[in-house]
Design a protein around this motif. Structure first.
Motif, PDB file in Angstrom:
ATOM      1  N   TYR A 156       0.844  -1.195   0.000  1.00 52.50           N
ATOM      2  CA  TYR A 156       0.000   0.000   0.000  1.00 52.50           C
ATOM      3  C   TYR A 156       0.877   1.241   0.000  1.00 52.50           C
ATOM      4  CZ  TYR A 156       0.932   0.338   5.075  1.00 52.50           C
ATOM      5  OH  TYR A 156       1.531   0.452   6.305  1.00 52.50           O
ATOM      6  N   MET A 175      -0.069  12.046  -4.311  1.00 48.56           N
ATOM      7  CA  MET A 175      -0.904  10.846  -4.378  1.00 48.56           C
ATOM      8  C   MET A 175      -1.609  10.768  -5.727  1.00 48.56           C
ATOM      9  SD  MET A 175      -0.796   8.863  -1.671  1.00 48.56           S
ATOM     10  CE  MET A 175      -2.373   8.097  -1.272  1.00 48.56           C
ATOM     11  N   LYS A 176      -2.000  11.915  -6.257  1.00 48.37           N
ATOM     12  CA  LYS A 176      -2.692  11.925  -7.548  1.00 48.37           C
ATOM     13  C   LYS A 176      -1.784  11.390  -8.650  1.00 48.37           C
ATOM     14  CE  LYS A 176      -5.187  14.901 -10.763  1.00 48.37           C
ATOM     15  NZ  LYS A 176      -5.658  16.275 -11.048  1.00 48.37           N
ATOM     16  N   GLU A 195      -1.415   7.669  -8.168  1.00 47.11           N
ATOM     17  CA  GLU A 195      -2.664   6.995  -8.508  1.00 47.11           C
ATOM     18  C   GLU A 195      -2.792   6.853 -10.026  1.00 47.11           C
ATOM     19  OE1 GLU A 195      -7.354   7.235  -7.140  1.00 47.11           O
ATOM     20  OE2 GLU A 195      -6.161   9.077  -7.216  1.00 47.11           O
ATOM     21  N   SER A 197      -3.008   3.378 -12.370  1.00 43.94           N
ATOM     22  CA  SER A 197      -4.419   3.286 -12.773  1.00 43.94           C
ATOM     23  C   SER A 197      -4.733   2.055 -13.616  1.00 43.94           C
ATOM     24  CB  SER A 197      -4.836   4.551 -13.531  1.00 43.94           C
ATOM     25  OG  SER A 197      -4.077   4.699 -14.726  1.00 43.94           O
ATOM     26  N   ARG A 240      -7.783   3.556  -4.523  1.00 45.97           N
ATOM     27  CA  ARG A 240      -7.694   4.637  -3.539  1.00 45.97           C
ATOM     28  C   ARG A 240      -8.783   4.376  -2.506  1.00 45.97           C
ATOM     29  NH1 ARG A 240      -5.799  10.035  -4.512  1.00 45.97           N
ATOM     30  NH2 ARG A 240      -5.592  11.088  -2.493  1.00 45.97           N
ATOM     31  N   THR A 241      -8.396   4.146  -1.270  1.00 45.72           N
ATOM     32  CA  THR A 241      -9.353   3.799  -0.220  1.00 45.72           C
ATOM     33  C   THR A 241      -9.602   4.950   0.756  1.00 45.72           C
ATOM     34  OG1 THR A 241      -7.619   2.923   1.229  1.00 45.72           O
ATOM     35  CG2 THR A 241      -8.637   1.384  -0.334  1.00 45.72           C
ATOM     36  N   LYS A 279      -8.168   9.431   1.337  1.00 47.30           N
ATOM     37  CA  LYS A 279      -7.392  10.522   0.732  1.00 47.30           C
ATOM     38  C   LYS A 279      -5.886  10.318   0.922  1.00 47.30           C
ATOM     39  CE  LYS A 279      -7.630  13.634   4.738  1.00 47.30           C
ATOM     40  NZ  LYS A 279      -8.050  14.981   5.216  1.00 47.30           N
ATOM     41  N   TYR A 314      -4.459   7.027   1.303  1.00 44.25           N
ATOM     42  CA  TYR A 314      -4.031   5.642   1.088  1.00 44.25           C
ATOM     43  C   TYR A 314      -4.450   5.112  -0.281  1.00 44.25           C
ATOM     44  CZ  TYR A 314      -2.822   5.380   6.025  1.00 44.25           C
ATOM     45  OH  TYR A 314      -2.239   5.595   7.248  1.00 44.25           O
ATOM     46  N   ILE A 315      -3.523   4.383  -0.898  1.00 39.41           N
ATOM     47  CA  ILE A 315      -3.780   3.580  -2.091  1.00 39.41           C
ATOM     48  C   ILE A 315      -3.351   2.158  -1.752  1.00 39.41           C
ATOM     49  CG2 ILE A 315      -3.202   3.169  -4.518  1.00 39.41           C
ATOM     50  CD1 ILE A 315      -2.497   6.168  -4.713  1.00 39.41           C
ATOM     51  N   TYR A 321     -14.711   6.766  -0.869  1.00 37.31           N
ATOM     52  CA  TYR A 321     -13.832   5.977  -1.740  1.00 37.31           C
ATOM     53  C   TYR A 321     -14.285   4.520  -1.877  1.00 37.31           C
ATOM     54  CZ  TYR A 321     -10.434   9.790  -1.843  1.00 37.31           C
ATOM     55  OH  TYR A 321      -9.803  10.994  -2.042  1.00 37.31           O
ATOM     56  N   ASN A 323     -14.511   3.010  -5.353  1.00 38.80           N
ATOM     57  CA  ASN A 323     -13.250   2.595  -5.967  1.00 38.80           C
ATOM     58  C   ASN A 323     -12.943   1.132  -5.659  1.00 38.80           C
ATOM     59  OD1 ASN A 323     -12.966   5.232  -6.761  1.00 38.80           O
ATOM     60  ND2 ASN A 323     -11.363   5.739  -5.303  1.00 38.80           N
TER      61      ASN A 323
END
Length: 233
Positions: free
Chosen positions: A151, A176-177, A180, A184, A190-191, A193, A195-196, A223, A226
């Motif tokens: 993660y 993060m963006k 992400e 993709s 993305r779970t 703001k 964490y991915i 999220y 997602n």
């Protein structure tokens, strides 16, 4: 067009499944089956892309049936028993539907399967994707193997990338963006703001938590959609 079969020991449920399948333009019902053995016979004779499968059936149950197949098609479990959801998730089910199932919920599961089906039809494009990327750490470029990622945690202008093979995370300056977007086309969600999470590393999903073995990470309400796209919740 996806070829599918419906498997359930209750005739009324089979009739309802068949009716719903006929309403979905990208589904073709190959056969209705009363039990796992009938379904196995169809799989040996026909090309089947998707199974709508009950769990509690006489003889071989749905979970045992999928486990018995070396290369099972995609499966959507349709059952009255919510306690088997985690087992279904562990068998890589596309979705897990609880009876009685509304057509809206049924169609949502079918759309999810169709997206996966279309991805599977483009193997060359996926094979060309690298399974790694490089990040800047201090004065070095460090290679990150995507299958190794557990993660990612965001910290303002930096991110921590936690790996299965390392006790310490990689820390790099990146949004993060941006990360992400880089992930993709892989199975990441993305779970929160901050964490991915790698979908393949998730071992349990609670109401507001994602679990990777003993690690618990927050799952925000905003999220959850997602996560639902790539996990059979």
């Amino acid at each position: 067009m996806m070829n599918c079969i419906a498997v359930d020991d209750e005739r009324l449920v089979l009739d309802l499944l068949a009716d719903n399948i006929q309403k979905v333009p990208f589904l073709h019902l190959v056969q209705r089956c009363k039990n796992a053995m009938e379904a196995a016979d169809v799989l040996h004779k026909e090309q089947v892309d998707l199974i709508f499968l009950d769990i509690q059936m006489p003889g071989l149950n749905g979970l045992q049936f999928i486990q018995s197949l070396q290369q099972p098609p995609m499966v959507i479990f349709v059952t009255a028993y919510k306690e088997h959801a985690l087992e279904g998730f562990n068998l890589n089910a596309v979705d897990y539907l609880l009876k009685p199932v509304s057509f809206e919920r049924f169609l949502k599961a079918c759309n999810k399967a169709y997206e996966l089906f279309n991805l599977q039809q483009k193997p060359a494009a996926r094979e060309n994707l690298p399974d790694y990327f490089f990040v800047h750490v201090e004065y070095n470029q460090v290679k990150v193997n995507i299958p190794d990622i557990l993660y990612i945690e965001g910290m303002k202008d930096y991110v921590k990338i936690f790996l299965a093979s390392a006790s310490r995370p990689i820390i790099t300056k990146m949004s993060m963006k941006a990360l992400e977007e880089k992930l993709s086309r892989y199975r990441f969600a993305r779970t929160h703001k901050s964490y991915i999470v790698s979908a393949d590393k998730i071992t349990a999903v609670k109401r507001d938590l994602i679990c990777i073995d003993k690690i618990e990470l927050p799952l925000s309400e905003s999220y959850k959609a997602n996560v639902e796209k790539i996990l059979p919740l």
